[in-house]
Design a protein around this motif. Structure first.
Motif, PDB file in Angstrom:
ATOM      1  N   GLU A  88       0.825  -1.211   0.000  1.00  0.00           N
ATOM      2  CA  GLU A  88       0.000   0.000   0.000  1.00  0.00           C
ATOM      3  C   GLU A  88       0.862   1.265   0.000  1.00  0.00           C
ATOM      4  OE1 GLU A  88      -4.036   1.640   2.216  1.00  0.00           O
ATOM      5  OE2 GLU A  88      -2.936  -0.070   3.031  1.00  0.00           O
ATOM      6  N   LEU A  89       1.989   1.241   0.731  1.00  0.00           N
ATOM      7  CA  LEU A  89       2.865   2.407   0.760  1.00  0.00           C
ATOM      8  C   LEU A  89       3.472   2.673  -0.615  1.00  0.00           C
ATOM      9  CD1 LEU A  89       4.278   4.649   2.309  1.00  0.00           C
ATOM     10  CD2 LEU A  89       6.067   3.018   2.958  1.00  0.00           C
ATOM     11  N   GLU A  90       3.862   1.615  -1.295  1.00  0.00           N
ATOM     12  CA  GLU A  90       4.413   1.758  -2.643  1.00  0.00           C
ATOM     13  C   GLU A  90       3.372   2.327  -3.603  1.00  0.00           C
ATOM     14  OE1 GLU A  90       6.172  -1.175  -6.157  1.00  0.00           O
ATOM     15  OE2 GLU A  90       6.410  -1.742  -4.038  1.00  0.00           O
ATOM     16  N   LEU A  91       2.143   1.896  -3.442  1.00  0.00           N
ATOM     17  CA  LEU A  91       1.058   2.404  -4.278  1.00  0.00           C
ATOM     18  C   LEU A  91       0.818   3.884  -4.002  1.00  0.00           C
ATOM     19  CD1 LEU A  91      -2.206   0.446  -5.006  1.00  0.00           C
ATOM     20  CD2 LEU A  91      -2.215   2.907  -4.775  1.00  0.00           C
ATOM     21  N   LEU A  92       0.866   4.265  -2.731  1.00  0.00           N
ATOM     22  CA  LEU A  92       0.675   5.673  -2.363  1.00  0.00           C
ATOM     23  C   LEU A  92       1.758   6.544  -2.985  1.00  0.00           C
ATOM     24  CD1 LEU A  92      -0.648   7.963  -0.775  1.00  0.00           C
ATOM     25  CD2 LEU A  92       0.688   7.274   1.223  1.00  0.00           C
ATOM     26  N   GLU A  93       2.996   6.073  -2.946  1.00  0.00           N
ATOM     27  CA  GLU A  93       4.093   6.832  -3.551  1.00  0.00           C
ATOM     28  C   GLU A  93       3.910   6.963  -5.058  1.00  0.00           C
ATOM     29  OE1 GLU A  93       7.477   4.599  -2.293  1.00  0.00           O
ATOM     30  OE2 GLU A  93       7.608   5.602  -0.335  1.00  0.00           O
ATOM     31  N   MET A  94       3.383   5.921  -5.693  1.00  0.00           N
ATOM     32  CA  MET A  94       3.071   5.993  -7.122  1.00  0.00           C
ATOM     33  C   MET A  94       2.054   7.096  -7.393  1.00  0.00           C
ATOM     34  SD  MET A  94       2.671   2.061  -8.470  1.00  0.00           S
ATOM     35  CE  MET A  94       1.944   2.675 -10.007  1.00  0.00           C
ATOM     36  N   VAL A  95       0.997   7.123  -6.604  1.00  0.00           N
ATOM     37  CA  VAL A  95      -0.065   8.109  -6.781  1.00  0.00           C
ATOM     38  C   VAL A  95       0.470   9.526  -6.593  1.00  0.00           C
ATOM     39  CG1 VAL A  95      -2.242   8.968  -5.831  1.00  0.00           C
ATOM     40  CG2 VAL A  95      -1.913   6.520  -6.154  1.00  0.00           C
ATOM     41  N   GLU A  96       1.327   9.711  -5.598  1.00  0.00           N
ATOM     42  CA  GLU A  96       1.895  11.038  -5.331  1.00  0.00           C
ATOM     43  C   GLU A  96       2.715  11.555  -6.509  1.00  0.00           C
ATOM     44  OE1 GLU A  96       4.068  10.294  -1.774  1.00  0.00           O
ATOM     45  OE2 GLU A  96       2.353  10.725  -0.449  1.00  0.00           O
ATOM     46  N   ARG A  97       3.363  10.638  -7.242  1.00  0.00           N
ATOM     47  CA  ARG A  97       4.194  11.043  -8.377  1.00  0.00           C
ATOM     48  C   ARG A  97       3.389  11.280  -9.649  1.00  0.00           C
ATOM     49  NH1 ARG A  97       7.744   7.026  -5.989  1.00  0.00           N
ATOM     50  NH2 ARG A  97       6.936   5.431  -7.408  1.00  0.00           N
ATOM     51  N   MET A  98       2.118  10.953  -9.645  1.00  0.00           N
ATOM     52  CA  MET A  98       1.311  11.074 -10.856  1.00  0.00           C
ATOM     53  C   MET A  98       1.011  12.517 -11.238  1.00  0.00           C
ATOM     54  SD  MET A  98      -1.327   7.881 -10.406  1.00  0.00           S
ATOM     55  CE  MET A  98      -0.688   6.204 -10.295  1.00  0.00           C
ATOM     56  N   GLY A  99       1.310  13.454 -10.374  1.00  0.00           N
ATOM     57  CA  GLY A  99       1.118  14.866 -10.694  1.00  0.00           C
ATOM     58  C   GLY A  99       2.387  15.562 -11.105  1.00  0.00           C
ATOM     59  N   GLU A 149      -5.165  16.937  -2.073  1.00  0.00           N
ATOM     60  CA  GLU A 149      -6.321  16.814  -1.189  1.00  0.00           C
ATOM     61  C   GLU A 149      -6.739  15.355  -0.966  1.00  0.00           C
ATOM     62  OE1 GLU A 149      -9.304  18.687   1.175  1.00  0.00           O
ATOM     63  OE2 GLU A 149      -7.647  19.602   0.086  1.00  0.00           O
ATOM     64  N   HIS A 150      -6.529  14.515  -1.975  1.00  0.00           N
ATOM     65  CA  HIS A 150      -7.137  13.180  -1.928  1.00  0.00           C
ATOM     66  C   HIS A 150      -6.182  12.030  -2.254  1.00  0.00           C
ATOM     67  CE1 HIS A 150     -10.922  15.388  -1.769  1.00  0.00           C
ATOM     68  NE2 HIS A 150     -10.654  15.966  -2.923  1.00  0.00           N
ATOM     69  N   ASP A 151      -4.867  12.239  -2.226  1.00  0.00           N
ATOM     70  CA  ASP A 151      -3.943  11.177  -2.647  1.00  0.00           C
ATOM     71  C   ASP A 151      -4.092   9.903  -1.814  1.00  0.00           C
ATOM     72  OD1 ASP A 151      -2.932  12.369  -0.386  1.00  0.00           O
ATOM     73  OD2 ASP A 151      -0.868  12.507  -1.095  1.00  0.00           O
ATOM     74  N   THR A 152      -4.291  10.042  -0.494  1.00  0.00           N
ATOM     75  CA  THR A 152      -4.425   8.862   0.370  1.00  0.00           C
ATOM     76  C   THR A 152      -5.694   8.083   0.053  1.00  0.00           C
ATOM     77  OG1 THR A 152      -3.226  10.038   2.128  1.00  0.00           O
ATOM     78  CG2 THR A 152      -4.446   8.058   2.753  1.00  0.00           C
ATOM     79  N   ASP A 153      -6.789   8.807  -0.162  1.00  0.00           N
ATOM     80  CA  ASP A 153      -8.056   8.154  -0.492  1.00  0.00           C
ATOM     81  C   ASP A 153      -7.968   7.445  -1.845  1.00  0.00           C
ATOM     82  OD1 ASP A 153      -9.339   9.087   1.847  1.00  0.00           O
ATOM     83  OD2 ASP A 153      -9.738  11.016   0.897  1.00  0.00           O
ATOM     84  N   ILE A 154      -7.301   8.087  -2.803  1.00  0.00           N
ATOM     85  CA  ILE A 154      -7.138   7.495  -4.129  1.00  0.00           C
ATOM     86  C   ILE A 154      -6.336   6.206  -4.035  1.00  0.00           C
ATOM     87  CG2 ILE A 154      -6.065   7.822  -6.398  1.00  0.00           C
ATOM     88  CD1 ILE A 154      -6.679  10.833  -6.093  1.00  0.00           C
ATOM     89  N   ALA A 155      -5.228   6.267  -3.300  1.00  0.00           N
ATOM     90  CA  ALA A 155      -4.371   5.087  -3.154  1.00  0.00           C
ATOM     91  C   ALA A 155      -5.122   3.939  -2.475  1.00  0.00           C
ATOM     92  CB  ALA A 155      -3.121   5.450  -2.361  1.00  0.00           C
ATOM     93  N   GLU A 156      -5.879   4.257  -1.447  1.00  0.00           N
ATOM     94  CA  GLU A 156      -6.620   3.221  -0.731  1.00  0.00           C
ATOM     95  C   GLU A 156      -7.669   2.565  -1.629  1.00  0.00           C
ATOM     96  OE1 GLU A 156      -9.349   2.668   3.339  1.00  0.00           O
ATOM     97  OE2 GLU A 156      -8.439   4.618   2.831  1.00  0.00           O
TER      98      GLU A 156
END
Length: 313
Positions: A88-99, A149-156
């Motif tokens: 899940e942490l790796e996925l969150l980091e992926m989402v954060e880099r998408m911007g 605003e929503h990176d954590t929710d998106i990753a989850e």
């Protein structure tokens, strides 16, 4: 072999040399930031976003973000070994880099052209990466507003994997962020048309990623673009560490220096110069502090002498 400045250069040597040159220049600029600067150009400011265009593209950018996020996470999950889940942490980091268009996950931003179509500002996806100008930065800004605003929710939600792409897009853009609940306003008639989409050279794109990666690692108080590096080390490559003429290409197997050895030696030479420059800066700083200390002692001694004279009177 490739042509460069009228000379034939082995491509592997050129890439290694570019990396060595950028690495060493980054160290030089880092030393410059710490010790007061040794001259040289400062980093250029990033092109700003056109904030007035955000209302016209927020919904479309959200839909593009949702599409790319869903595809990337699905590909990452599929690449996992059987029986293992994507952390899940790796996925969150992926989402954060998408911007970030300088990251692999955010490349989708640099592939979009904003096109005026009547009263609508459309997002048209291109096959090639484009230079990140004002339109790219505007798309980036719209994506960052959602992610911040929503990176954590998106990753989850993506980690759970219970929605298809259409459901995920609807959830993100209509329910969670709400940016698509209302239609975008019509484009004003007097709005100036945006710049044409400009394709970025693949080598330049690779260089941008390398510089961005080094900046993320804290390497360099100043970040230099490709043109600046060429001006500092020579546009024809003669200033790049380890880049030899084609007459020397056969030395690898003939007992001469290899391309890597040559690049490493060149890098060491630049590093030594960086150390000398840093040492000189420290020396100047010590000399200045010594003078300041001596001046302070003289001032204190002067006050002490006046106090002693006053006591005698």
């Amino acid at each position: 072999m490739v042509e460069m400045g009228g000379r034939r250069v082995r491509q592997g040597t050129m890439v290694t040399s570019w990396f060595a040159a950028i690495f060493c220049i980054s160290l030089l600029s880092s030393a410059s930031a710490q010790f007061g600067g040794f001259g040289g150009p400062a980093a250029k400011e990033a092109i700003p976003a056109v904030k007035s265009d955000l209302p016209y593209i927020r919904c479309s950018v959200c839909e593009a973000l949702a599409k790319n996020a869903y595809r990337q996470v699905k590909a990452a999950k599929d690449a996992q070994k059987p029986g293992k889940k994507l952390p899940e942490l790796e996925l969150l980091e992926m989402v954060e880099r998408m911007g970030n268009p300088s990251k692999d996950e955010g490349e989708w931003i640099a592939k979009i052209d904003l096109v005026e179509s009547g009263k609508i500002l459309k997002l048209e996806e291109q096959e090639d990466l484009g230079k990140c100008g004002s339109e790219c930065r505007t798309i980036q800004k719209a994506a960052e507003e959602i992610l911040e605003e929503h990176d954590t929710d998106i990753a989850e939600k993506l980690w759970q994997g219970k929605q298809n792409r259409a459901q995920f897009t609807n959830w993100l853009c209509y329910e969670l962020s709400g940016v698509c609940k209302s239609k975008p306003p019509p484009l004003p008639k007097d709005r100036k048309r945006g710049p044409a989409f400009e394709i970025m050279d693949p080598k330049e794109a690779e260089m941008e990623k390398m510089l961005a990666g080094m900046k993320d690692m804290g390497m360099g108080g100043q970040v230099y673009d490709r043109n600046t590096i060429e001006n500092m080390v020579g546009q024809d490559g003669q200033g790049f560490p380890g880049e030899d003429d084609d007459e020397d290409d056969g030395e690898d197997e003939a007992g001469g220096r290899s391309a890597l050895d040559s690049s490493v030696e060149g890098a060491k030479d630049v590093l030594n110069k960086a150390k000398d420059a840093a040492g000189a800066a420290v020396g100047h700083a010590k000399e200045g502090l010594s003078k300041a200390f001596s001046s302070a002692k003289d001032i204190v001694s002067g006050f002490t002498s006046k106090d002693s004279t006053a006591e005698e009177l």
